[in-house]
Scaffold this motif. Sequence first.
Motif: not given
Length: 289
Positions: A104-118
């Motif tokens: 959840a914290a990573d999702f809010l950062t500029p890089m966010s999270l990778p697309i699921p499956g990447m």
Amino acid sequence: MLDQQVAAGFAELAATKRVRRWEAAGKRLPIDFMGTGFGGRAHRVKSSGHDLFRLFTTLRQVMDGRFEGVRWESGERITVQESGRFAEVDGAVDAAMRIMRHLAADFLTPMSLPIPGMSWLYNSHDEATKDFALHAYAGLGTGHGWNLRSATVVPGLTAIVTEVIIRTHIAAETYGSSSADEVQLRRKRTELLLAAHTLVGALGTGKAVAQLLAVRNDRGAFHPAAIRHIQVPSLLRASKLALDVVDQARQTGRYEARNWDELVVATALGQDLELSAQLECLAAQALAL
């Protein structure tokens, strides 16, 4: 730009005390291993622990305190395992809570999270597939790649705004009108929504193609980060609306004619009713005699 505004809003949210506590709770987890070949701003796509399609793998790594990943060196795929330096967790529940807070914290950062499956693409045995996953997520700068924020939140907001504008327009146009045909009104709304979503999808696809042709990566190949401009929700919505338009046109043009069996039954029923009335009249006359 909408993506920049959303990223700025997420940055303010990430600075709150609660999100900072989430970030602190997720420190020193195996999924954040930054050893040789796993660092850089695109490190999350190199770790299966940041892939929402691989949560069971993430849970196992955190519970075992062991990182598992793949790095590439001189065109060779190397499997890496690392343990002994990560935070210990108290069972599956504690591990799951830490993972949720961390992601959840990573999702809010500029890089966010990778697309699921990447991460599956990055870990594939084909180097070109690996490069696609890496460059698409890394982008041309921090936060300018194809990540979970740019692929879902921003296009989703665009699709919602399109819906609101068209539906508000139709509502204002028919406000106070008692003669509006509901069927015609529904058809008009569907056609306008189809045109609007198609236009938004076409503009996004055109921008992606233009950037894809204009920008190259460090090897001179097309840079895959351009796909971030494709408005997937609008294109999916336009596809559904196209089916609705065809279905509504078919229903409007349908001629409701009865077949021969229905006509025979209706005629027979009419004759039976007429015969019953005549018999009832004759019975009444007989009783009166």
